[in-house]
Design a protein around this motif. Structure first.
Motif, mmCIF file in Angstrom:
data_model
loop_
_atom_site.group_PDB
_atom_site.id
_atom_site.type_symbol
_atom_site.label_atom_id
_atom_site.label_comp_id
_atom_site.label_asym_id
_atom_site.label_seq_id
_atom_site.Cartn_x
_atom_site.Cartn_y
_atom_site.Cartn_z
ATOM 1 N N GLY A 1 0.820 -1.205 0.000
ATOM 2 C CA GLY A 1 0.000 0.000 0.000
ATOM 3 C C GLY A 1 0.849 1.248 0.000
ATOM 4 N N SER A 2 1.945 1.228 0.757
ATOM 5 C CA SER A 2 2.711 2.449 0.924
ATOM 6 C C SER A 2 4.199 2.149 1.064
ATOM 7 C CB SER A 2 2.217 3.184 2.170
ATOM 8 O OG SER A 2 2.058 2.255 3.231
ATOM 9 N N LYS B 1 10.621 -7.840 10.995
ATOM 10 C CA LYS B 1 9.643 -7.071 11.762
ATOM 11 C C LYS B 1 9.933 -6.987 13.257
ATOM 12 C CE LYS B 1 6.053 -10.517 12.610
ATOM 13 N NZ LYS B 1 5.496 -11.415 11.637
ATOM 14 N N ASP C 1 11.646 -2.601 15.346
ATOM 15 C CA ASP C 1 10.705 -1.505 15.290
ATOM 16 C C ASP C 1 11.242 -0.418 14.360
ATOM 17 O OD1 ASP C 1 8.379 -0.252 17.073
ATOM 18 O OD2 ASP C 1 9.870 1.271 16.530
ATOM 19 N N PHE C 2 10.324 0.326 13.748
ATOM 20 C CA PHE C 2 10.775 1.322 12.778
ATOM 21 C C PHE C 2 11.725 2.350 13.363
ATOM 22 C CE2 PHE C 2 6.942 2.958 14.624
ATOM 23 C CZ PHE C 2 7.209 4.300 14.814
ATOM 24 N N ASP D 1 4.797 -3.168 7.843
ATOM 25 C CA ASP D 1 4.263 -2.079 7.013
ATOM 26 C C ASP D 1 4.845 -0.759 7.489
ATOM 27 O OD1 ASP D 1 2.774 -0.529 5.339
ATOM 28 O OD2 ASP D 1 0.893 -0.773 6.422
ATOM 29 N N ASP D 2 6.193 -0.665 7.458
ATOM 30 C CA ASP D 2 6.869 0.467 8.084
ATOM 31 C C ASP D 2 7.720 1.271 7.113
ATOM 32 O OD1 ASP D 2 5.861 -0.168 10.528
ATOM 33 O OD2 ASP D 2 7.654 -1.167 11.270
ATOM 34 N N GLY D 3 7.609 0.976 5.833
ATOM 35 C CA GLY D 3 8.503 1.596 4.844
ATOM 36 C C GLY D 3 8.546 3.109 4.924
ATOM 37 N N VAL D 4 7.371 3.727 4.973
ATOM 38 C CA VAL D 4 7.298 5.188 4.993
ATOM 39 C C VAL D 4 7.904 5.722 6.286
ATOM 40 C CG1 VAL D 4 5.752 7.170 5.020
ATOM 41 C CG2 VAL D 4 5.238 5.227 3.547
ATOM 42 N N LEU D 5 7.567 5.040 7.403
ATOM 43 C CA LEU D 5 8.030 5.520 8.711
ATOM 44 C C LEU D 5 9.546 5.509 8.779
ATOM 45 C CD1 LEU D 5 5.424 3.653 10.919
ATOM 46 C CD2 LEU D 5 5.469 6.072 10.328
ATOM 47 N N ASN E 1 10.963 8.246 6.371
ATOM 48 C CA ASN E 1 10.768 9.606 6.888
ATOM 49 C C ASN E 1 11.775 9.990 7.961
ATOM 50 O OD1 ASN E 1 8.648 9.969 5.229
ATOM 51 N ND2 ASN E 1 7.069 9.945 6.824
ATOM 52 N N ARG E 2 12.370 8.989 8.604
ATOM 53 C CA ARG E 2 13.274 9.282 9.715
ATOM 54 C C ARG E 2 14.733 9.317 9.291
ATOM 55 N NH1 ARG E 2 8.760 8.123 11.271
ATOM 56 N NH2 ARG E 2 7.841 8.562 13.319
ATOM 57 N N ASP F 1 8.251 -2.333 1.501
ATOM 58 C CA ASP F 1 7.822 -2.958 2.756
ATOM 59 C C ASP F 1 6.805 -4.067 2.523
ATOM 60 O OD1 ASP F 1 5.673 -1.422 2.117
ATOM 61 O OD2 ASP F 1 5.636 -0.236 3.953
ATOM 62 N N GLY G 1 -14.209 3.278 0.742
ATOM 63 C CA GLY G 1 -13.047 3.150 -0.133
ATOM 64 C C GLY G 1 -13.043 1.911 -1.000
ATOM 65 N N ARG G 2 -14.081 1.082 -0.862
ATOM 66 C CA ARG G 2 -14.071 -0.197 -1.584
ATOM 67 C C ARG G 2 -14.829 -0.129 -2.898
ATOM 68 N NH1 ARG G 2 -11.853 -4.317 0.358
ATOM 69 N NH2 ARG G 2 -11.240 -4.357 2.520
ATOM 70 N N GLU H 1 1.044 8.619 9.642
ATOM 71 C CA GLU H 1 2.262 8.953 8.900
ATOM 72 C C GLU H 1 2.557 7.915 7.826
ATOM 73 O OE1 GLU H 1 5.784 9.361 11.290
ATOM 74 O OE2 GLU H 1 7.061 9.483 9.518
ATOM 75 N N GLU H 2 2.347 6.636 8.175
ATOM 76 C CA GLU H 2 2.628 5.579 7.196
ATOM 77 C C GLU H 2 1.779 5.785 5.937
ATOM 78 O OE1 GLU H 2 4.951 3.194 7.117
ATOM 79 O OE2 GLU H 2 4.190 2.157 5.358
ATOM 80 N N ARG I 1 -2.563 2.989 16.608
ATOM 81 C CA ARG I 1 -1.933 3.059 15.292
ATOM 82 C C ARG I 1 -2.964 2.714 14.205
ATOM 83 N NH1 ARG I 1 3.872 0.278 13.548
ATOM 84 N NH2 ARG I 1 3.627 0.839 11.350
ATOM 85 N N ARG J 1 -6.784 6.985 6.014
ATOM 86 C CA ARG J 1 -7.423 6.334 4.860
ATOM 87 C C ARG J 1 -8.772 6.964 4.522
ATOM 88 N NH1 ARG J 1 -5.990 0.182 3.989
ATOM 89 N NH2 ARG J 1 -3.739 0.410 3.950
ATOM 90 N N ARG K 1 -8.993 8.000 0.857
ATOM 91 C CA ARG K 1 -10.032 7.134 0.280
ATOM 92 C C ARG K 1 -9.529 5.751 -0.066
ATOM 93 N NH1 ARG K 1 -13.241 11.464 -3.245
ATOM 94 N NH2 ARG K 1 -14.000 12.672 -1.510
ATOM 95 N N LYS K 2 -8.950 5.130 0.922
ATOM 96 C CA LYS K 2 -8.584 3.718 0.764
ATOM 97 C C LYS K 2 -9.433 2.912 1.741
ATOM 98 C CE LYS K 2 -4.177 2.449 0.628
ATOM 99 N NZ LYS K 2 -2.727 2.589 0.747
ATOM 100 N N PRO K 3 -9.694 1.631 1.436
ATOM 101 C CA PRO K 3 -10.499 0.820 2.358
ATOM 102 C C PRO K 3 -9.871 0.805 3.747
ATOM 103 C CG PRO K 3 -10.159 -0.347 0.292
ATOM 104 C CD PRO K 3 -9.328 0.898 0.226
ATOM 105 N N VAL L 1 4.160 -5.961 16.412
ATOM 106 C CA VAL L 1 5.482 -5.339 16.362
ATOM 107 C C VAL L 1 5.797 -4.850 17.768
ATOM 108 C CG1 VAL L 1 5.417 -4.681 13.960
ATOM 109 C CG2 VAL L 1 4.438 -3.153 15.653
ATOM 110 N N LYS L 2 7.061 -4.731 18.053
ATOM 111 C CA LYS L 2 7.477 -4.376 19.399
ATOM 112 C C LYS L 2 6.754 -3.108 19.863
ATOM 113 C CE LYS L 2 11.503 -5.793 20.309
ATOM 114 N NZ LYS L 2 12.944 -5.881 20.091
#
Lengths: 612, 167
Positions: free
Chosen positions: A104-105, A137, A140-141, A166-170, A173-174, A183, A498-499, B30-31, B97, B105, B109-111, B126-127
């Protein structure tokens, strides 16, 4: 007297109930019904469905048990069919070398090449070494980002990363600079370490450019022309994605394996031809056109098509209780499609579009089956049951109850299992034909091309075939597939937000898929075109005077698929090319395209008795 | 543009709640690439709190957070009818989170994502709290001498080596 016409179809069982007062007044129709067929058409397992349909129709007609005097069944249901699909190509990666997917991101953007290094080992990397970080995983990001930041500060040339969560953006960004991060790579433990890898993330709203180009990969990894040949399947599988990773392993070998698709032997009454499945659907259908009336079909043993034909024969043998050798395939419809297949050896459940051929086949059944069914039903309901007449003639009789219709007339019966056509010209016997492939084939194509879940209680593909689409754009409005907007007074379920959803009579039903409205619509319409256009033309050409479609002026559409919300318009457009006018029948002026055969059975009985 | 005027998801904490909860909401958003802002609101009821946040947000999307629940609201919804309301005990980080992700979203406009669809991820979350006290490396850290003079000497030595390397 009160009589009932019963029509058992591949997918539905329909009943018409009428009262005949004397043989000078036309029968008065009292009620009708339509229920799903139980079991495979032509077998004793149809009886529960027939009982249910009769009960519903009697309720509709307002008559009591015992008032029914006679039930009519159509004679020798001429055909039953089966469908199968096999892929003829496959992509295999023998050493894991590719991750290509659309999380997704993904984080950051750009392209980076370097050695794969576990994030925990970053501290021991030499200054200036180009690396791609691998982040499981457990990290942690924030931890991962600090480790990468420190490595960058220490002079390690981090060029990108592969992340499990699912942490690619996070993470991206850092970091002090923009780096690509792919991700949601589930099988991260299978990413080989200390290998040269390339990570690419496309710009927002764009797709990757370099890793889906074989020469792009060759440039990044400095490949020889021979090696470049081997990465072509990888590049092909990565086309259209937002992010991708390609890892170069020493023994890496990716290939598109062509499964021996085999040959199909078409045995006709004038000649026999052998067609290669590789030639696709067009070659098969062209071969079919050369052999005259099809007598039987054989698939090459030990190949995919051999297995497919055998499976059809096996099913048919079980249904008809005839020995395998006596099952003869009287028609086939082949359709090409591209189906997503999971790449064996991929790391993030990548898919590759592979060629496949769908085959619908049809076998003739004999009258004995219907007689047995009539006997079974008579015992079950305690009412006399007769076999009433040939299905095509019955359908024509029923269709003639449509207001404004007259002979000469051709009907096109678009069912679930078969596409049938019949031509009626005054003073001549009715000409008819039954062809393999109809609504069920369309559902199969939709299901395979969109890779939809099967089984469960609702068949998603079947629903997609039936209902128009919409995108839920807010909690208060949807955008239909024709771009019009509809507002709602009450907020919609957040699960719909959104669906892509189906606009059904019972409200919106979300589709469990990531495909866009445009893509689903295209696949749906294309599936209908490929099955019904081809079959309608084949069927009408067979019954047309002199085999020329232009000699047919009027075509009336009947059958369950005639109710389809877009099919009849699509066919009208198509047949306009031949100067043929197409209309959807409206049986008895109120039932639409359904119940033609059941109505015809009643009318036929009346005519026979009137004649003597 | 002024930071306060930029369109963002507004998050309101119930009085006395940990500000860390806000950070988890922020991370979720943010993600997906949408900014968040912590605002003040005095409402005691969770739906009202989230609705107040939504009303003040230029996106019309608000989140209310407390120790037991996190609520997502949208300006056009009836005030008493939040879009999503999650009550939790434990795994506050995960739920906050998740709501952050869903708030974002709503805008892109995502599901939406639902906790019950992700049961497998929750079993292996996740930790929860990143902390430098947790060892991230397998090899043990070397024991350092605590004599300040000795440390100063080592530092000087390292700097000298680095300078040599640069040269």
């Amino acid at each position: 007297m009160i009589i009932a016409g019963i029509d058992v179809g591949n997918s539905t069982t329909e009943v018409a109930i009428a009262e005949i007062i004397d043989f000078h007044t036309p029968p008065r129709f009292l009620g009708s019904s339509r229920v799903p067929t139980t079991g495979i058409k032509g077998t004793l397992s149809n009886i529960p469905g027939m009982r249910m349909a009769l009960r519903d129709a009697m309720e509709d007609a307002g008559i009591r048990n015992g008032e029914l005097e006679l039930a009519l069944l159509n004679e020798a249901t001429p055909v039953i069919g089966d469908i199968a699909m096999e892929t003829i190509t496959e992509t295999i990666i023998t050493e894991s070398t590719m991750i290509g997917h659309n999380p997704g991101s993904p984080g950051g953007m750009g392209i980076g090449v370097g050695q794969t290094v576990h994030v925990k080992n970053l501290v021991s990397i030499k200054r200036g070494a180009a690396v791609i970080v691998v982040v499981p995983k457990e990290y942690d990001f924030e931890i991962a980002a600090s480790l990468i930041k420190r490595a960058l500060e220490a002079g390690v040339d981090v060029r990108g990363g592969i992340v499990q969560a699912d942490d690619g953006v996070l993470i991206a960004n850092r970091l002090p600079q923009i780096l690509p991060f792919v991700d949601e790579v589930r099988l991260i433990e299978q990413v080989p370490l200390n290998m040269l890898a390339a990570v690419e993330v496309g710009e927002h709203g764009q797709v990757i450019r370099q890793l889906c180009n074989p020469y792009g990969i060759a440039t990044l990894f400095d490949l020889t022309p021979q090696e470049t040949q081997m990465v072509i399947p990888i590049a092909k599988a990565l086309i259209g994605l937002r992010s991708a990773v390609v890892i170069r392993t020493p023994a890496g070998d990716v290939k598109t394996r062509r499964i021996p698709a085999g040959t199909l032997k078409l045995i006709g009454d004038t000649r026999t031809t052998v067609v290669e499945m590789d030639g696709g659907a067009d070659a098969i259908m062209a071969g079919l056109g050369q052999v005259g009336r099809l007598v039987n079909v054989e698939g090459e043993p030990g190949t995919n098509v051999g297995g497919m034909v055998e499976r059809v024969r096996q099913t048919m043998s079980e249904v008809t209780e005839k020995p395998l050798a006596e099952i003869q395939i009287r028609d086939v419809l082949a359709v090409d499609c591209l189906v997503p297949q999971q790449v064996s050896g991929g790391l993030a459940q990548e898919f590759s579009m592979e060629n496949a051929v769908g085959l619908a086949a049809m076998v003739n059944t004999d009258q004995l089956l219907m007689e047995r069914l009539a006997l079974g039903l008579a015992q079950e309901i305690g009412v006399r049951v007769e076999l009433g007449g040939v299905e095509a003639n019955m359908a024509i009789l029923g269709t003639l109850t449509t207001p404004g219709i007259d002979a000469p007339l051709a009907i096109l019966d678009l069912g679930a299992g078969s596409t049938d056509a019949a031509l009626m010209v005054k003073g001549q016997p009715v000409k008819s034909i039954h062809l393999a492939g109809a609504g069920n084939m369309v559902s199969l194509l939709i299901q395979r091309e969109l890779d939809l879940p099967t089984g469960a209680n609702v068949d998603v593909a079947e629903e997609i075939k039936r209902y128009p689409l919409a995108k839920v754009e807010s909690l208060f409005h949807i955008r239909n597939e024709d771009n019009s907007v509809r507002f709602f007074k009450e907020p919609l379920d957040p699960r719909l937000f959104g669906r892509v959803a189906l606009v059904t009579g019972n409200g919106l039903v979300p589709i469990p898929t990531q495909h866009t409205v445009a893509r689903i619509r295209e696949v749906r319409r294309e599936a209908k075109r490929r099955v019904f256009f081809r079959n309608s033309l084949r069927a009408l050409q067979t019954v047309a005077p002199l085999g020329n479609l232009r000699n047919i002026e009027f075509v009336a559409i009947v059958g369950g698929s005639g109710q389809d919300f877009e099919l009849s318009q699509m066919l009208m457009d198509k047949l306009a090319e031949f100067g043929t006018v197409v209309g959807t029948a409206n049986i008895r002026g109120k039932l639409g395209p359904i119940n033609a055969v059941a109505t015809g059975l009643v009318l036929s009985y009346f005519e026979r008795r009137k004649a003597g | 543009m002024d930071e306060n005027e930029r369109p963002s998801i507004h998050v309101a904490l119930l009085k006395g709640s940990d500000v860390a909860l806000y950070h988890w909401v922020q991370i979720g958003a943010e993600e997906e690439g949408v900014p968040c802002r912590l605002i003040d609101a005095a409402e005691r009821d969770m739906a009202a709190l989230a609705y107040a946040a939504a009303l003040s947000s230029r996106f019309g999307i608000g989140v209310g957070v407390s120790h037991q629940a996190v609520v997502l609201h949208e300006r056009r919804m009836p005030p008493a009818m939040p879009v999503l309301s999650l009550t939790y005990s434990g795994q506050a980080d995960y739920f906050c989170r998740l709501i952050g992700t869903n708030a974002a979203r709503m805008i892109i406009r995502k599901p939406l994502r639902f906790a019950e669809d992700e049961a497998d991820q929750r079993r292996n979350p996740v930790k929860a709290h990143p902390s430098w006290t947790q060892p991230v490396e397998e090899r043990p850290l070397p024991t350092l001498p605590d004599d300040p003079a000795l440390i100063a000497k080592i530092v000087l030595l390292v700097l000298q080596k680095l300078r040599e390397h640069e040269a």
